[in-house]
Design an enzyme around this catalytic site. Sequence first.
Site, PDB file in Angstrom:
ATOM      1  N   GLU A   1       0.834  -1.204   0.000  1.00 33.98           N
ATOM      2  CA  GLU A   1       0.000   0.000   0.000  1.00 33.98           C
ATOM      3  C   GLU A   1       0.869   1.255   0.000  1.00 33.98           C
ATOM      4  O   GLU A   1       0.579   2.237  -0.700  1.00 33.98           O
ATOM      5  CB  GLU A   1      -0.906  -0.018   1.230  1.00 33.98           C
ATOM      6  CG  GLU A   1      -1.767   1.215   1.403  1.00 33.98           C
ATOM      7  CD  GLU A   1      -2.600   1.173   2.684  1.00 33.98           C
ATOM      8  OE1 GLU A   1      -3.016   2.255   3.144  1.00 33.98           O
ATOM      9  OE2 GLU A   1      -2.831   0.065   3.217  1.00 33.98           O
ATOM     10  N   ARG A   2       1.934   1.231   0.774  1.00 31.72           N
ATOM     11  CA  ARG A   2       2.810   2.403   0.873  1.00 31.72           C
ATOM     12  C   ARG A   2       3.591   2.628  -0.414  1.00 31.72           C
ATOM     13  O   ARG A   2       3.778   3.776  -0.845  1.00 31.72           O
ATOM     14  CB  ARG A   2       3.748   2.235   2.074  1.00 31.72           C
ATOM     15  CG  ARG A   2       3.016   2.387   3.393  1.00 31.72           C
ATOM     16  CD  ARG A   2       3.757   1.815   4.587  1.00 31.72           C
ATOM     17  NE  ARG A   2       2.934   1.954   5.789  1.00 31.72           N
ATOM     18  CZ  ARG A   2       3.109   1.263   6.906  1.00 31.72           C
ATOM     19  NH1 ARG A   2       4.089   0.365   6.986  1.00 31.72           N
ATOM     20  NH2 ARG A   2       2.316   1.453   7.950  1.00 31.72           N
TER      21      ARG A   2
END
EC number: 1.3.8.4
Length: 408
Positions: free
Chosen positions: A265-266
Site C-alpha cells: 500500500e505504501r
Amino acid sequence: MAFLARKTSSLLPATTSSTVKHMIYDEPHFAMQNSLAKLIKEKINPNVAQWEKSGRYPAHFVFKMLGQLGVFAVNKPVDYGGTGRDFAMSIAIAEQIGAVDCGSIPMSVMVQSDMSTPALAQFGSDSLRNRFLRPSINGDLVSSIAVSEPHAGSDVSAIRTHARRYGSDLIINGSKMWITNGDQADWACVLVNTSNAKNLHKNKSLVCIPLDSIGVHRSTPLDKLGMRSSDTVQLFFEDVRVPSSYIIGEEGRGFAYQMNQFNDERLVTVAVGLLPLQKCINETIEYARERLIFGKTLLDQQYVQFRLAELEAELEATRSLLYRTVLARCQGEDVSMLTAMAKLKIGRLARKVTDQCLQIWGGAGYLNDNGISRAFRDFRIFSIGAGCDEVMMQIIHKTQSKRQQKRI
C-alpha cells in the site's frame, strides 16, 4: 492572467520503452500505462473540475471503465478474473493513475486495487472471492477498507469494533473512521476484534461486510481539506449480522494480514505521487517563464532556478528509491525499511514541492481554480495516510537498531 485558463495537459507515462532497459518495467507495463493515459485524458480529466466542485465523482462509472481495462485485475487470481501479473504492474498502474488532475480518484482507485482486495485475493474462500472479489475486479462493485477508528489510527491494535458469534453468524458493533469510498461502496473489508484474547495482534479478523446490510449506517461525507471529490465517511455498525463464513482466511489472523499488505500500500502511494509532483514542477517552470517581475521573467531569477532544480533532483531520487524497492520486493527481499524510507520521502517531498511551487506562483497559486492549489491541499495526506511520517521513522529506526546490534 491567461495562465489560469491554460488547459492542463495529461502527462504521458513517466517512462517509455527505449533501447535502455527500464529498471522494473517492460513492454506490457508501458502498454498498460499508454492505455490508461488515453482513458484518463479522454474520459476522466475533462470531468475532474466539475466532480471536485460537486464534492463527488461517479465511482461506479469510473471503476467500470478501469475494470474493463484490467486495472483491478493485477496480482489477482486468474480463476476470479485476475491477470496474475507481477507487483511491478501495480506500480506502473499507480504511477500512471497519478496523471488524473486531482488526488481524489487515484486514492479511491488504489483503495480497491491495493487495500480492500489483496487479503481477500490471497486468503479468501472460493465463495467469498466469487461473491466479492470477482465483481470488484470487473469494476461492477466499489469497495472500501475499514480499519481506522476515531481513537485508533496509527495504533491498529487499539481498534474496538468487535464481532460476537451467534450461531453460524457474526454480530458486529462499532464504528470506522476516514473510510474512502464509504458513501458509494457496495462492501467493505473490515478489521474487527473476534475474541477477547489479551494478545491484541491475534484477536482480530478481516470480515467482508455488504454495506447494504441491516444495521450499517453511513455519516454524511466528511468535509476535508483536500481530496474533495473522493467520498469519505464514518461507518457505524449496530448489530450487523453477517455469516461467519465472511471472515477472510483464518479467524484471528486479520491483524497479520493487514500488516503484511501495508508495505505494498505504501509503495503504491509513492508511485501515485510521482506524476502529480512532476506536473507541479513542470507547470511552475512554464508559469515562471511567462511571468515578468522587475523587468525579467521569474525563471531568470537564480533563486527560482535553484529551487526548481533542487525539487527536480529530489523527485528523481524518490523515483529511483521506489524502483529499487519494488525490484527488491519482486525478488523476495524484505523491503520494510526501504518502503518506509520511500513513503517518508514522498510525504515530505509532496509538502515541499507543492508549497515551494505555490510560492513561486504567488497570489495566482492561492486561487482554487489553479492546479497548484489543489495539489497543495490533496497531497498533504501523503504524510498522514497509509502510515504517518512518524511511524515510518519508527520502522526505519527499528531496522537501524537491529543492524547495529548485529555489529556489536
